[in-house]
Design a protein around this motif. Structure first.
Motif, mmCIF file in Angstrom:
data_model
loop_
_atom_site.group_PDB
_atom_site.id
_atom_site.type_symbol
_atom_site.label_atom_id
_atom_site.label_comp_id
_atom_site.label_asym_id
_atom_site.label_seq_id
_atom_site.Cartn_x
_atom_site.Cartn_y
_atom_site.Cartn_z
ATOM 1 N N ARG A 18 10.778 6.826 4.130
ATOM 2 C CA ARG A 18 10.542 7.358 2.795
ATOM 3 C C ARG A 18 11.033 6.349 1.763
ATOM 4 O O ARG A 18 11.755 5.405 2.093
ATOM 5 C CB ARG A 18 11.288 8.682 2.606
ATOM 6 N N PHE A 19 10.641 6.569 0.508
ATOM 7 C CA PHE A 19 11.169 5.708 -0.547
ATOM 8 C C PHE A 19 11.359 6.507 -1.826
ATOM 9 O O PHE A 19 10.669 7.507 -2.074
ATOM 10 C CB PHE A 19 10.275 4.481 -0.777
ATOM 11 N N HIS A 20 12.328 6.067 -2.635
ATOM 12 C CA HIS A 20 12.681 6.728 -3.884
ATOM 13 C C HIS A 20 12.621 5.727 -5.027
ATOM 14 O O HIS A 20 12.950 4.552 -4.862
ATOM 15 C CB HIS A 20 14.106 7.308 -3.823
ATOM 16 N N ILE A 21 12.205 6.198 -6.190
ATOM 17 C CA ILE A 21 12.249 5.422 -7.421
ATOM 18 C C ILE A 21 13.249 6.097 -8.352
ATOM 19 O O ILE A 21 13.044 7.246 -8.749
ATOM 20 C CB ILE A 21 10.862 5.348 -8.107
ATOM 21 N N PHE A 22 14.349 5.413 -8.639
ATOM 22 C CA PHE A 22 15.428 5.972 -9.455
ATOM 23 C C PHE A 22 15.806 7.381 -8.995
ATOM 24 O O PHE A 22 15.939 8.316 -9.793
ATOM 25 C CB PHE A 22 15.046 5.970 -10.938
ATOM 26 N N GLY A 23 15.958 7.513 -7.685
ATOM 27 C CA GLY A 23 16.431 8.754 -7.111
ATOM 28 C C GLY A 23 15.375 9.804 -6.857
ATOM 29 O O GLY A 23 15.652 10.823 -6.212
ATOM 30 N N GLU A 24 14.172 9.620 -7.342
ATOM 31 C CA GLU A 24 13.097 10.596 -7.153
ATOM 32 C C GLU A 24 12.218 10.171 -5.984
ATOM 33 O O GLU A 24 11.678 9.064 -5.980
ATOM 34 C CB GLU A 24 12.247 10.708 -8.423
ATOM 35 N N GLU A 25 12.080 11.053 -4.994
ATOM 36 C CA GLU A 25 11.285 10.682 -3.831
ATOM 37 C C GLU A 25 9.807 10.577 -4.204
ATOM 38 O O GLU A 25 9.233 11.460 -4.837
ATOM 39 C CB GLU A 25 11.445 11.687 -2.690
ATOM 40 N N MET A 26 9.205 9.469 -3.767
ATOM 41 C CA MET A 26 7.813 9.187 -4.084
ATOM 42 C C MET A 26 6.957 9.018 -2.838
ATOM 43 O O MET A 26 5.781 8.669 -2.950
ATOM 44 C CB MET A 26 7.721 7.917 -4.946
ATOM 45 N N THR A 27 7.520 9.260 -1.683
ATOM 46 C CA THR A 27 6.777 9.072 -0.438
ATOM 47 C C THR A 27 5.516 9.920 -0.416
ATOM 48 O O THR A 27 5.566 11.146 -0.608
ATOM 49 C CB THR A 27 7.651 9.459 0.764
ATOM 50 N N GLY A 28 4.384 9.277 -0.218
ATOM 51 C CA GLY A 28 3.123 9.989 -0.121
ATOM 52 C C GLY A 28 2.554 10.482 -1.437
ATOM 53 O O GLY A 28 1.509 11.131 -1.451
ATOM 54 N N LYS A 29 3.230 10.195 -2.555
ATOM 55 C CA LYS A 29 2.710 10.633 -3.854
ATOM 56 C C LYS A 29 1.496 9.783 -4.248
ATOM 57 O O LYS A 29 1.328 8.651 -3.806
ATOM 58 C CB LYS A 29 3.796 10.531 -4.931
ATOM 59 N N SER A 30 0.661 10.320 -5.112
ATOM 60 C CA SER A 30 -0.564 9.638 -5.513
ATOM 61 C C SER A 30 -0.255 8.490 -6.477
ATOM 62 O O SER A 30 0.796 8.481 -7.134
ATOM 63 C CB SER A 30 -1.507 10.624 -6.203
ATOM 64 N N PRO A 31 -1.167 7.529 -6.591
ATOM 65 C CA PRO A 31 -0.984 6.455 -7.575
ATOM 66 C C PRO A 31 -0.796 6.993 -8.994
ATOM 67 O O PRO A 31 -0.008 6.444 -9.764
ATOM 68 C CB PRO A 31 -2.277 5.646 -7.444
ATOM 69 N N ALA A 55 0.823 -1.207 0.000
ATOM 70 C CA ALA A 55 0.000 0.000 0.000
ATOM 71 C C ALA A 55 0.859 1.260 0.000
ATOM 72 O O ALA A 55 0.550 2.244 -0.681
ATOM 73 C CB ALA A 55 -0.931 -0.012 1.212
ATOM 74 N N VAL A 56 1.955 1.244 0.740
ATOM 75 C CA VAL A 56 2.856 2.404 0.778
ATOM 76 C C VAL A 56 3.508 2.616 -0.580
ATOM 77 O O VAL A 56 3.531 3.731 -1.125
ATOM 78 C CB VAL A 56 3.932 2.215 1.873
ATOM 79 N N LEU A 57 4.041 1.540 -1.167
ATOM 80 C CA LEU A 57 4.785 1.664 -2.421
ATOM 81 C C LEU A 57 3.881 1.928 -3.617
ATOM 82 O O LEU A 57 4.359 2.350 -4.665
ATOM 83 C CB LEU A 57 5.612 0.397 -2.666
#
Length: 537
Positions: free
Chosen positions: A339-352, A327-329
């Protein structure tokens, strides 16, 4: 094994001089234009485990539901102990001594084990003490231990499955139908359940086991029947010796070696993620923590890196933090910490939607709630994230949309009358393949989160799905695979991590030799320290 145009005579043929417990002759069932079953005949014998096999949509669940009184057949007949059997409802089936354990739990979470046992079985004053005594009898007879006064919500997934089975066994049924009961169990719990099946059969009860797991067939099946397209296409009186032929009958071809999920070679070169800086990681999860509304810790400081082209699998019994991690990812839940990053871009709390735009494909564990709109058609669901490409003058270009959907349906073997049929009318397995088709063809696809991607799929579909996942990994897509199917994870992943009660227990190579250690971690047992990162090189 016999592959045949089945007749009633073939269905009744057995090597034992014993009358069938339940004889099914020429059973047929149609739902609208779909012929779900046609001329199905078989004999279920007392004292044996009979495995029912078939691809998704082959008619297995429909047959079980006819036996259990959920639906009524349009043709044919059933004979129970020599007398006509025409159940009008599940309650009627239970009164005739037929019990069924469904794939999904039917328990009331905030009630105790005893109260769940008594639901629908008792009138007037509830005799909880007598019911608790019955549970003790079940423990002595089958080794199924339960705390009578524990609340369902406090039990593990394996314990809940045990409650479902005991709930059937306390009725002392003559026929027990189990619809894929091992999907949520630990390896040791699976062995225990299969042993229960054998003990139940040894006491004269007939057992029908619907399963896709070849190892289970080898262990317990006395006989097996294969359905394909709603018809019986094969039978085996020696399933353990005829596994390959049973699979061939199911999917009309051989499994491709080494692509079989049971024993493949690695088709994706394992990535030594220490050589890459964090900003180039497909996924960098740093201290992800989730507490629920009651303050209970569901995910505890989860930290992990997934390199481009690497398939990392998260193993564990369901209910140990995998749902919260997914659910978080996927942008459905904001972590309490981390927090988490996808290829260096922070995505924590971003929308689907933002995650999708960033190249994150997501296959959620609950496809009905999160992955599709059952009231829309197949094409609309398969193109849900890219409908804008098919707009013309502000309206959907249905012809182009359906053309693209047909191509994906063929490529991913989504079986339906056409792209315009209602998505809710597809079998569960075909719905899952449609969702996977959409997410695996996201453009661009950089990271894939796949939670329980093969749940409800037959062995041929499992093989194909993992082939697609290996293909995207070979293109440099990082993959985080969450599944309770340990054998599949060992076959497809480069690395396995284990979650227990939200905590990362350890990490190791995806190697069959690591099975004992992985099993111990899944059960919450501390073993030797996790494999050092440098050892993964």
């Amino acid at each position: 094994m016999r592959t045949e145009a089945v007749t009633g005579e073939a269905a009744g043929a057995t090597s034992q001089d014993v009358a069938p417990l339940l004889r099914i002759d020429g059973l047929g069932k149609r739902f609208g234009t779909l012929q779900a079953l046609a001329d199905v005949s078989l004999a279920l014998m007392p004292g044996e485990v009979h495995c029912l096999l078939g691809e998704n949509g082959a008619g297995k669940s429909t047959l079980c539901n006819l036996v259990f009184g959920v639906h009524s057949p349009d043709a044919g007949q059933m004979v129970l102990d020599g007398a006509p059997y025409t159940p009008r409802s599940p309650a009627d089936a239970l009164n005739h001594g037929i019990a069924m354990v469904h794939q999904h739990f039917s328990l009331v979470p905030d009630l105790t084990v005893v109260d769940n046992m008594l639901l629908g079985q008792s009138r007037g004053v509830l005799d909880r003490k007598a019911c608790a005594a019955k549970l003790e009898t079940m423990r002595e007879r089958y080794g199924l231990a339960l705390d009578p006064y524990a609340r369902i919500q406090d039990l593990s997934v394996g314990e809940r499955q045990r409650v479902e089975i005991v709930k059937c066994l306390v009725r002392e049924p003559r026929l027990l139908v189990l619809d894929e009961p091992t999907a949520v169990l630990l390896p040791a719990e699976i062995e225990a359940l299969l042993a229960v099946c054998e003990r139940v059969a040894a006491q004269g009860c007939g057992v029908v086991l619907v399963t896709h797991k070849l190892a289970e067939i080898r262990l317990v099946a006395r006989r097996a029947t294969v359905l394909r397209g709603g018809r019986v296409v094969a039978r085996s009186d020696a399933p353990a010796q005829e596994i390959d032929m049973l699979v061939r009958a199911m999917i009309q071809r051989d499994l491709q070696a080494p692509a079989s999920p049971m024993a493949p070679e690695r088709s994706v070169k394992q990535v030594v993620h220490e050589t890459l800086p964090p900003r180039e990681m497909a996924l960098l999860a740093d201290g992800l923590t989730v507490r629920d509304a009651d303050g209970v810790l569901r995910l505890d400081n989860f930290t992990l890196m997934v390199a481009p082209g690497e398939i990392v699998a998260v193993a564990g019994v369901e209910g140990n933090g995998q749902s919260e991690l997914g659910a978080v990812l996927s942008g459905m839940l904001k972590p309490t910490e981390g927090r988490f990053h996808i290829f260096g871009e922070e995505m924590t709390g971003k929308s689907p939607k933002t995650l999708t735009a960033a190249g994150c494909g997501v296959v959620p564990e609950d496809r009905h709630a999160l992955a599709c709109v059952t009231g829309m058609n197949v094409a609309e669901n398969m193109m849900l994230d890219r409908l804008g490409r098919y707009k013309k003058y502000g309206l959907l270009d249905r012809e182009a949309l359906n053309r693209a959907a047909r191509e994906l349906m063929q490529r991913f073997d989504v079986r339906a009358a056409g792209p315009e049929v209602a998505f809710g009318g597809l079998s569960g397995g075909n719905q899952q393949k449609a969702v996977l088709a959409r997410e695996l063809t996201l453009d661009p696809l950089r990271f894939l989160l796949a939670a329980q991607p093969t749940r409800g799929l037959d062995v041929g579909a499992v093989e194909a799905i993992y082939g697609h996942i290996r293909t995207v990994a070979a293109r440099g897509v990082g993959v985080l695979l969450i599944s309770s199917e340990l054998e599949e994870l060992l076959a497809v992943a480069d690395r396995i991590v284990v979650l227990y009660r939200g905590r990362l227990m350890g990490t190791c190579r995806a190697d069959a030799a690591e099975r004992p250690r992985i099993g111990a971690w899944m059960a919450g047992q501390e073993t030797s320290s996790a494999v050092p990162e440098e050892a993964l090189a």
